[in-house]
Design a protein around this motif. Structure first.
Motif, short mmCIF file in Angstrom:
data_model
loop_
_atom_site.label_atom_id
_atom_site.label_comp_id
_atom_site.label_asym_id
_atom_site.label_seq_id
_atom_site.Cartn_x
_atom_site.Cartn_y
_atom_site.Cartn_z
N LEU A 27 0.81 -1.21 0.00
CA LEU A 27 0.00 0.00 0.00
C LEU A 27 0.85 1.26 0.00
CD1 LEU A 27 -2.80 -1.11 2.48
CD2 LEU A 27 -2.94 -0.94 -0.01
N ILE A 28 2.07 1.18 0.53
CA ILE A 28 2.96 2.34 0.55
C ILE A 28 3.50 2.62 -0.85
CG2 ILE A 28 5.22 3.15 1.35
CD1 ILE A 28 4.56 1.72 4.02
N ASP A 29 3.90 1.58 -1.57
CA ASP A 29 4.45 1.73 -2.92
C ASP A 29 3.30 1.62 -3.92
OD1 ASP A 29 5.68 1.59 -5.38
OD2 ASP A 29 7.07 0.01 -4.82
N LYS A 30 2.93 2.76 -4.51
CA LYS A 30 1.76 2.81 -5.39
C LYS A 30 1.86 1.87 -6.58
CE LYS A 30 3.58 6.87 -7.75
NZ LYS A 30 4.67 6.10 -8.26
N ASP A 31 3.06 1.54 -7.00
CA ASP A 31 3.24 0.67 -8.17
C ASP A 31 3.53 -0.78 -7.79
OD1 ASP A 31 2.91 2.68 -10.13
OD2 ASP A 31 4.98 3.31 -9.87
N ALA A 32 3.62 -1.10 -6.50
CA ALA A 32 4.05 -2.43 -6.08
C ALA A 32 3.14 -3.53 -6.62
CB ALA A 32 4.14 -2.52 -4.56
N ILE A 33 1.85 -3.37 -6.48
CA ILE A 33 0.93 -4.42 -6.92
C ILE A 33 1.03 -4.60 -8.43
CG2 ILE A 33 -1.52 -5.01 -7.14
CD1 ILE A 33 -1.89 -3.76 -4.35
N ILE A 34 1.16 -3.51 -9.15
CA ILE A 34 1.29 -3.59 -10.61
C ILE A 34 2.59 -4.28 -10.99
CG2 ILE A 34 1.56 -2.19 -12.70
CD1 ILE A 34 -0.41 -0.19 -11.30
N LYS A 35 3.69 -3.95 -10.33
CA LYS A 35 4.98 -4.57 -10.61
C LYS A 35 4.95 -6.07 -10.32
CE LYS A 35 7.59 -0.44 -9.37
NZ LYS A 35 8.43 0.16 -8.32
N ILE A 36 4.36 -6.44 -9.19
CA ILE A 36 4.29 -7.85 -8.81
C ILE A 36 3.42 -8.62 -9.80
CG2 ILE A 36 3.40 -9.44 -7.06
CD1 ILE A 36 4.31 -7.32 -4.98
N ALA A 37 2.27 -8.07 -10.15
CA ALA A 37 1.39 -8.74 -11.12
C ALA A 37 2.11 -8.94 -12.44
CB ALA A 37 0.11 -7.92 -11.33
N ASP A 38 2.86 -7.94 -12.89
CA ASP A 38 3.59 -8.04 -14.15
C ASP A 38 4.64 -9.14 -14.08
OD1 ASP A 38 4.09 -7.36 -16.80
OD2 ASP A 38 5.51 -5.78 -16.25
N LYS A 39 5.40 -9.19 -12.99
CA LYS A 39 6.44 -10.21 -12.84
C LYS A 39 5.86 -11.62 -12.78
CE LYS A 39 10.05 -7.49 -10.65
NZ LYS A 39 11.04 -7.54 -11.67
N LEU A 40 4.66 -11.74 -12.20
CA LEU A 40 4.01 -13.05 -12.08
C LEU A 40 3.17 -13.41 -13.30
CD1 LEU A 40 2.90 -12.90 -8.34
CD2 LEU A 40 4.84 -14.14 -9.31
N GLY A 41 3.11 -12.51 -14.27
CA GLY A 41 2.32 -12.77 -15.47
C GLY A 41 0.83 -12.71 -15.23
N ARG A 42 0.41 -11.90 -14.27
CA ARG A 42 -1.00 -11.77 -13.93
C ARG A 42 -1.54 -10.42 -14.39
NH1 ARG A 42 -2.21 -16.81 -11.57
NH2 ARG A 42 -3.98 -15.84 -10.60
N LYS A 43 -2.83 -10.26 -14.31
CA LYS A 43 -3.50 -9.01 -14.66
C LYS A 43 -3.92 -8.30 -13.37
CE LYS A 43 -3.65 -9.94 -19.10
NZ LYS A 43 -2.80 -9.26 -20.03
N VAL A 44 -4.07 -6.99 -13.45
CA VAL A 44 -4.61 -6.19 -12.36
C VAL A 44 -6.01 -5.79 -12.78
CG1 VAL A 44 -4.37 -4.08 -11.01
CG2 VAL A 44 -2.32 -5.36 -11.69
N VAL A 45 -7.01 -6.17 -11.99
CA VAL A 45 -8.40 -5.89 -12.31
C VAL A 45 -8.85 -4.65 -11.56
CG1 VAL A 45 -10.77 -6.75 -12.21
CG2 VAL A 45 -8.89 -8.31 -12.75
N ILE A 46 -9.43 -3.72 -12.29
CA ILE A 46 -9.96 -2.50 -11.71
C ILE A 46 -11.48 -2.59 -11.75
CG2 ILE A 46 -10.08 0.01 -11.93
CD1 ILE A 46 -7.28 -1.13 -11.25
N ASN A 47 -12.09 -2.36 -10.59
CA ASN A 47 -13.55 -2.46 -10.49
C ASN A 47 -14.11 -1.15 -9.97
OD1 ASN A 47 -16.07 -3.64 -10.58
ND2 ASN A 47 -15.91 -4.52 -8.55
N GLY A 48 -15.12 -0.66 -10.60
CA GLY A 48 -15.79 0.56 -10.16
C GLY A 48 -15.38 1.75 -11.02
#
Length: 81
Positions: A27-48
């Motif tokens: 939550l501190i690093d605004k790009d962390a979830i995006i970076k991790i998803a990219d490295k793991l070959g996953r997508k980031v889903v945005i809802n709302g």
């Protein structure tokens, strides 16, 4: 003794303290979830609607950097299994 897996095939958290610390760091690093998803070959889903708008604005301003197709709307989740 072997650990039981849940029906989704995932193990539960091994250490709640570690899980909480990791979530806090993400939550501190605004790009962390995006970076991790990219490295793991996953997508980031945005809802709302507001989340979609805020992510788009942040990307346009350069606050969030993600390769094309990494961040997807919730409506497209079934296309990416």
């Amino acid at each position: 003794m072997a650990k039981e897996q849940n029906p989704l095939g995932k193990l539960p958290p091994q250490s709640m303290e570690t899980e909480e610390t990791l979530l806090g760091c993400l939550l501190i690093d605004k790009d962390a979830i995006i970076k991790i998803a990219d490295k793991l070959g996953r997508k980031v889903v945005i809802n709302g609607r507001s989340m979609k708008d805020n992510i788009e604005i942040a990307q346009n301003l350069g606050y969030i950097k993600a390769r094309k197709g990494l961040i997807i709307p919730a409506e497209e989740i079934n296309k990416h299994k």
